[in-house]
Design a protein around this motif. Structure first.
Motif, PDB file in Angstrom:
ATOM      1  N   GLY A   1       0.812  -1.211   0.000  1.00 38.00           N
ATOM      2  CA  GLY A   1       0.000   0.000   0.000  1.00 38.00           C
ATOM      3  C   GLY A   1       0.843   1.256   0.000  1.00 38.00           C
ATOM      4  N   ALA A   2       1.956   1.224   0.709  1.00 39.55           N
ATOM      5  CA  ALA A   2       2.838   2.389   0.765  1.00 39.55           C
ATOM      6  C   ALA A   2       3.501   2.649  -0.580  1.00 39.55           C
ATOM      7  CB  ALA A   2       3.906   2.190   1.841  1.00 39.55           C
ATOM      8  N   ALA A   3       3.818   1.595  -1.304  1.00 40.69           N
ATOM      9  CA  ALA A   3       4.456   1.756  -2.624  1.00 40.69           C
ATOM     10  C   ALA A   3       3.470   2.262  -3.662  1.00 40.69           C
ATOM     11  CB  ALA A   3       5.058   0.423  -3.070  1.00 40.69           C
ATOM     12  N   GLY A   4       2.190   1.949  -3.490  1.00 36.75           N
ATOM     13  CA  GLY A   4       1.183   2.388  -4.451  1.00 36.75           C
ATOM     14  C   GLY A   4       1.454   1.820  -5.831  1.00 36.75           C
ATOM     15  N   GLU A   5       1.326   2.662  -6.843  1.00 35.74           N
ATOM     16  CA  GLU A   5       1.545   2.222  -8.228  1.00 35.74           C
ATOM     17  C   GLU A   5       2.897   2.654  -8.772  1.00 35.74           C
ATOM     18  OE1 GLU A   5      -1.724   3.535 -10.592  1.00 35.74           O
ATOM     19  OE2 GLU A   5      -3.214   2.402  -9.450  1.00 35.74           O
ATOM     20  N   ARG A   6       3.754   3.141  -7.902  1.00 34.92           N
ATOM     21  CA  ARG A   6       5.054   3.616  -8.356  1.00 34.92           C
ATOM     22  C   ARG A   6       5.987   2.448  -8.661  1.00 34.92           C
ATOM     23  NH1 ARG A   6       7.001   7.106  -3.713  1.00 34.92           N
ATOM     24  NH2 ARG A   6       8.628   7.781  -5.157  1.00 34.92           N
TER      25      ARG A   6
END
Length: 235
Positions: free
Chosen positions: A205-210
């Motif tokens: 979740g912290a990384a997201g879509e990056r």
């Protein structure tokens, strides 16, 4: 904004002295220290995310202790560790391992300690933890604890294949791999004594879509449990 994450095992054996005169985790410890150092190199704050009996953020002066594992803190080769100010809050063993590693790397910056249990909303929690400024994550957790016969838990024939696929996804960290990590059933992880399931949901979740560049530094089965050290660097 997440800049980097260190994925480290939750075993108390990472703290020297915890195993007495026998040091079976020296290789894991060295790799973990390198990963943590890299995770905070460009960070202004650090969030330690570790498994716990319930999801909570510790407040006040967070004290690292291995007492719950039956290990006197005076036995450890590293000095006592605490982050923050105010009333003392005792971190879980897993979170304490993370705090010891951070302190050993010379980290003295803003630090939050979050313990997480399996449940809904962990991805959203991860996104919220890195919303303010460049943030490093120290993600504590391990694979299956059912690699007998050296461990305290019964052997499970599913453990080797489960951990092989798990480590492949953590070392890949691409969109498909991250999707597979979020789709792994929590009940299967619990049955195999996987402690990292909830912290890894927070990480995704912290990384997201990056874009993420991941590296597996070392993996080792110690006392029947699969441990590994990895690094994620977020573009």
């Amino acid at each position: 904004m997440l800049v980097a994450a260190a994925l480290v095992p939750d075993t108390a054996l990472l703290v020297p002295g915890s195993g007495g005169t026998v040091d079976v985790a020296a290789t894991l410890r060295s790799a973990a220290l390198d990963a943590v150092q890299a995770s905070v190199a460009d960070a202004r704050s650090l969030v330690v995310v570790a498994p716990g009996p319930r999801t909570r953020e510790l407040t006040g002066r967070v004290v690292a202790t291995l007492g719950a594992a039956g290990i006197p803190d005076g036995q450890l080769a590293w000095p006592p560790v605490a982050f923050g100010t105010g009333e003392d809050a005792r971190a879980s063993v897993a979170a304490s391992v993370g705090l010891h590693l951070a302190a050993r790397c010379g980290w003295h910056g803003a630090t939050r300690v979050v313990e997480v249990a399996p449940g809904a909303g962990l991805g959203e929690l991860g996104a919220s933890l890195v919303a303010d400024g460049p943030t490093g994550l120290l993600v504590v957790g391990s694979g299956s604890g059912r690699h007998g016969p050296d461990g305290p838990l019964a052997d499970d024939e599913r453990a080797p294949a489960y951990d092989e696929a798990l480590l492949a996804d953590l070392a890949d960290a691409g969109p498909a791999a991250r999707a597979r990590l979020t789709q792994r059933p929590a009940d299967e992880a619990a049955a195999l004594a996987v402690t990292g399931w909830a912290p890894w949901q927070v990480l995704v979740g912290a990384a997201g879509e990056r874009a993420v560049t991941a590296r597996l530094a070392v993996q080792q089965v110690v006392a029947g449990a699969q441990h590994a050290v990895l690094s994620w660097v977020v573009a």
